[in-house]
Scaffold this active site. Structure first.
Site, PDB file in Angstrom:
ATOM      1  N   GLY A  39       0.846  -1.196   0.000  1.00 22.14           N
ATOM      2  CA  GLY A  39       0.000   0.000   0.000  1.00 22.14           C
ATOM      3  C   GLY A  39       0.874   1.236   0.000  1.00 22.14           C
ATOM      4  N   GLU A  76       5.560  -3.467   1.019  1.00 15.30           N
ATOM      5  CA  GLU A  76       5.822  -2.979  -0.345  1.00 15.30           C
ATOM      6  C   GLU A  76       5.042  -1.682  -0.487  1.00 15.30           C
ATOM      7  OE1 GLU A  76       8.058  -4.362  -1.916  1.00 15.30           O
ATOM      8  OE2 GLU A  76       8.134  -6.404  -1.159  1.00 15.30           O
ATOM      9  N   GLY A 109       2.077   2.411   5.396  1.00 19.57           N
ATOM     10  CA  GLY A 109       3.160   1.495   5.768  1.00 19.57           C
ATOM     11  C   GLY A 109       3.826   1.890   7.074  1.00 19.57           C
ATOM     12  N   CYS A 124       2.628   0.619  -9.005  1.00 15.03           N
ATOM     13  CA  CYS A 124       3.611   1.180  -8.074  1.00 15.03           C
ATOM     14  C   CYS A 124       4.948   1.370  -8.756  1.00 15.03           C
ATOM     15  CB  CYS A 124       3.756   0.268  -6.870  1.00 15.03           C
ATOM     16  SG  CYS A 124       4.158  -1.414  -7.329  1.00 15.03           S
TER      17      CYS A 124
HETATM   18  P1  NAD Z   1      -3.416   2.328   1.101  1.00 12.43           P
HETATM   19  O1  NAD Z   1      -2.155   2.431   1.865  1.00 12.43           O
HETATM   20  O2  NAD Z   1      -4.396   3.431   1.219  1.00 12.43           O
HETATM   21  O3  NAD Z   1      -4.205   0.983   1.463  1.00 12.43           O
HETATM   22  C1  NAD Z   1      -3.609  -0.295   1.342  1.00 12.43           C
HETATM   23  C2  NAD Z   1      -4.352  -1.273   2.223  1.00 12.43           C
HETATM   24  O4  NAD Z   1      -4.110  -0.924   3.595  1.00 12.43           O
HETATM   25  C3  NAD Z   1      -5.867  -1.273   2.052  1.00 12.43           C
HETATM   26  O5  NAD Z   1      -6.352  -2.595   2.148  1.00 12.43           O
HETATM   27  C4  NAD Z   1      -6.333  -0.437   3.241  1.00 12.43           C
HETATM   28  O6  NAD Z   1      -7.651  -0.733   3.648  1.00 12.43           O
HETATM   29  C5  NAD Z   1      -5.338  -0.867   4.309  1.00 12.43           C
HETATM   30  N1  NAD Z   1      -5.153   0.059   5.435  1.00 12.43           N
HETATM   31  C6  NAD Z   1      -5.395   1.380   5.491  1.00 12.43           C
HETATM   32  N2  NAD Z   1      -5.073   1.873   6.723  1.00 12.43           N
HETATM   33  C7  NAD Z   1      -4.597   0.831   7.440  1.00 12.43           C
HETATM   34  C8  NAD Z   1      -4.083   0.683   8.768  1.00 12.43           C
HETATM   35  N3  NAD Z   1      -3.978   1.719   9.613  1.00 12.43           N
HETATM   36  N4  NAD Z   1      -3.695  -0.544   9.175  1.00 12.43           N
HETATM   37  C9  NAD Z   1      -3.746  -1.590   8.334  1.00 12.43           C
HETATM   38  N5  NAD Z   1      -4.236  -1.522   7.068  1.00 12.43           N
HETATM   39  C10 NAD Z   1      -4.646  -0.321   6.627  1.00 12.43           C
HETATM   40  O7  NAD Z   1      -2.972   2.141  -0.435  1.00 12.43           O
HETATM   41  P2  NAD Z   1      -3.902   2.118  -1.734  1.00 12.43           P
HETATM   42  O8  NAD Z   1      -4.375   3.506  -2.021  1.00 12.43           O
HETATM   43  O9  NAD Z   1      -4.884   1.002  -1.646  1.00 12.43           O
HETATM   44  O10 NAD Z   1      -2.814   1.679  -2.834  1.00 12.43           O
HETATM   45  C11 NAD Z   1      -1.990   2.576  -3.499  1.00 12.43           C
HETATM   46  C12 NAD Z   1      -0.590   2.574  -2.896  1.00 12.43           C
HETATM   47  O11 NAD Z   1      -0.061   1.248  -2.904  1.00 12.43           O
HETATM   48  C13 NAD Z   1       0.384   3.406  -3.708  1.00 12.43           C
HETATM   49  O12 NAD Z   1       1.176   4.172  -2.845  1.00 12.43           O
HETATM   50  C14 NAD Z   1       1.238   2.365  -4.424  1.00 12.43           C
HETATM   51  O13 NAD Z   1       2.519   2.810  -4.773  1.00 12.43           O
HETATM   52  C15 NAD Z   1       1.273   1.262  -3.410  1.00 12.43           C
HETATM   53  N6  NAD Z   1       1.620  -0.015  -4.035  1.00 12.43           N
HETATM   54  C16 NAD Z   1       2.881  -0.515  -3.833  1.00 12.43           C
HETATM   55  C17 NAD Z   1       3.262  -1.714  -4.456  1.00 12.43           C
HETATM   56  C18 NAD Z   1       4.652  -2.273  -4.271  1.00 12.43           C
HETATM   57  O14 NAD Z   1       4.880  -3.427  -4.610  1.00 12.43           O
HETATM   58  N7  NAD Z   1       5.591  -1.510  -3.743  1.00 12.43           N
HETATM   59  C19 NAD Z   1       2.343  -2.404  -5.246  1.00 12.43           C
HETATM   60  C20 NAD Z   1       1.068  -1.873  -5.413  1.00 12.43           C
HETATM   61  C21 NAD Z   1       0.707  -0.671  -4.786  1.00 12.43           C
END
Ligand code: NAD
Length: 478
Positions: free
Chosen positions: A222, A244, A227, A278
């Site tokens: 995410g 990630e 993270g 990402c």
């Molecule tokens: P996000 O961080 O908003 O959410 C990711 C997940 O985390 C969701 O399931 C969300 O419900 C959950 N979440 C939110 N708050 C949380 C908390 N406090 N505790 C635990 N879980 C929680 O990300 P998004 O908007 O869904 O995705 C986009 C982001 O993901 C971008 O920054 C992108 O770069 C990144 N991403 C990284 C990779 C990689 O491999 N590095 C791959 C895909 C996406």
């Protein structure tokens, strides 16, 4: 699949209903789901804990066969999964089906991991002894996934976890839970025992906190800000973590590049899949001699894309995945303009035949490496060009950003390619290839703050999904 949560081998309905909408057509509801309570999430974690020892000791061939069967079912249903994915997330149908096939390949690869040799035998410094280093399942794995790869990402996390004898609780993004529900059905059908795989839906923080507290390991993908939050939470219970996170990936284009190839890989990295990868290219660092020709060609490519409904056969760029991201993208372009960027192409909303979240792929030019638009992830179809004098300046600009996920270079010089490959601080480097589009059999990931902990895929999966045990055996006493 009532309620669409899957806990201890049963489909469970939560108290809070929610729906997903089609980003290609906001008037179309795609799925109806429910969010479960924290108590239900605890029940899922407890079920996973009960089920794990038997799964860890499950016959090796039988475990591999179950994962292979899952791969076969996913492959057979790739069209259905791809269609749901396209409707819920907005990838074009070929992209959606392609992602489903990638998910199948992850299960296929993981099935091989089950039976691959694990462990090492050493001579001992003590006479009559020898030393064994073996791998054991890490235990209960919490998997939390974002919205941009709704079937591939849950699949590579779950396949890796199951292959090494762990049980799993998966929480997908509430924007796109449909594919995770299909995955749960497939795993049930493939013969994964009750409790070994569980699926819960809920708000990120509340659900995530319970999962992190109760798990032995957390695999999270995410945004970087989320993270940091989950890492702080995991520190309290010392839950093993691999994260990630976000990227701001740079592609360097040198004067000696093949212009056709450079335009091809730059446009692919920046705009395909609506820039929602990402590893997508958000920064184009271009040397002075090729700059004008490159920008002219890139602007033409951006303007030529057919942006529209994900299921229209001629669509090349589908919609932005959700309203929040759409608004953020438009704001990102407005902010970039305010700090001095010129818009060479796109950047605005596009009318479609339906009420969808369509955005014209954007090319921003005349930007500087230190500007906000080159420091913050947009996660949309937006690329900005930074002009530099030479490779030294290009390397400096590429590394002058906190994110360290992936980077690339377009050049016909092996010397320049190798200099960049070594100097780049990103976790992944490509040469004459898009910064995105990575393979499942090798480690995927970035350095902090784009990633944290062991990688989860391919040859690196064992490091995260197992704990090692070192045993000293005194044979002389036996
Ligand atoms: P996000 O961080 O908003 O959410 C990711 C997940 O985390 C969701 O399931 C969300 O419900 C959950 N979440 C939110 N708050 C949380 C908390 N406090 N505790 C635990 N879980 C929680 O990300 P998004 O908007 O869904 O995705 C986009 C982001 O993901 C971008 O920054 C992108 O770069 C990144 N991403 C990284 C990779 C990689 O491999 N590095 C791959 C895909 C996406």
């Amino acid at each position: 699949m009532k309620g669409a949560n899957y806990i201890d081998g049963r489909w469970v309905e939560g108290a809070v209903p929610f729906e997903t909408v089609n980003p290609s057509d906001l008037d179309e509801t795609v799925g109806s789901y429910t969010k479960v309570s924290e108590e239900d999430v605890r029940a899922a974690m407890a079920a996973a804990r009960r089920a794990q020892p038997a799964w860890g000791a499950f016959n090796m061939q039988a475990r591999a066969d179950i994962l292979l069967k899952a791969a076969e079912i996913i492959k057979a249903r790739a069209q259905d999964i791809g269609l749901l994915l396209s409707r819920e997330e907005g990838k074009t149908l070929p992209e959606g089906v392609g992602e489903a096939l990638r998910a199948a390949q992850c299960f296929q690869y993981a099935a091989g991991d089950v039976v691959r040799a694990q462990g090492e035998w050493y001579n001992s410094m003590r006479d009559g002894f020898n030393v064994l280093v073996t791998r054991e399942p890490v235990g209960v794995v919490a998997a939390i996934t974002p919205w941009n790869f709704p079937i591939a990402l849950p699949s590579w996390k779950v396949a890796g976890a199951l292959a090494y004898g762990n049980s799993v609780v998966l929480k997908p993004s509430s924007f796109v839970p449909g594919c995770a529900v299909m995955l749960a059905q497939i795993l049930e059908e493939a013969g994964v025992p009750a409790g070994v795989f569980n699926l819960v839906m809920g708000d990120g923080r509340a659900t995530g906190n319970v999962m992190i507290d109760e798990a032995d390991a957390l695999t999270f993908t995410g945004g970087t800000a989320t993270g940091r939050t989950v890492l702080a939470r995991a520190a309290e219970t010392m839950t093993k973590c691999q994260l990630e996170l976000g990227g701001k990936n740079a592609l360097v284009v040198l004067d000696d590049a093949d212009l056709d190839l450079a335009v091809d890989i730059a446009s692919n990295g920046a705009w395909i899949q609506t820039g929602q990868r990402c590893t997508g290219t958000e920064r184009l660092i271009v040397t002075r001699g090729i700059h004008d020709a490159f920008v002219e060609r890139m602007a033409k490519v951006a303007a030529s894309y057919r942006v529209g409904h994900a299921l229209d056969a001629d669509t090349q760029i589908g919609p932005v995945a959700n309203v929040q991201q759409f608004n953020e993208n438009l704001q990102f372009v407005a902010d970039a303009k305010a700090e001095g960027a010129q818009v060479a192409a796109g950047g605005g909303a596009v009318e479609g035949r339906t009420r969808g979240l369509f955005m014209a792929p954007a090319l921003l030019i005349g930007t500087k490496a230190g500007w906000r638009c080159n420091q913050h992830e947009s996660f949309g179809p937006i690329a900005s060009v930074i002009m530099v004098d030479d490779l030294d300046e290009a390397i400096h600009a590429a590394n002058a950003c906190q994110y360290k996920l992936s980077s690339g270079i377009a050049t016909t010089s092996l010397k320049n390619a190798e200099r960049f490959r070594k100097a780049s601080q990103a976790g992944m480097v490509t040469v004459n290839a898009p910064t995105a589009g990575l393979e499942y059999h090798v480690p995927l990931g970035g350095r902090a703050p784009s990633g944290y902990g062991p990688r989860e895929t391919g040859t690196a999966a064992a490091d995260f999904f197992t704990e090692s045990k070192t045993s000293y055996i005194n044979h002389g006493a036996i």
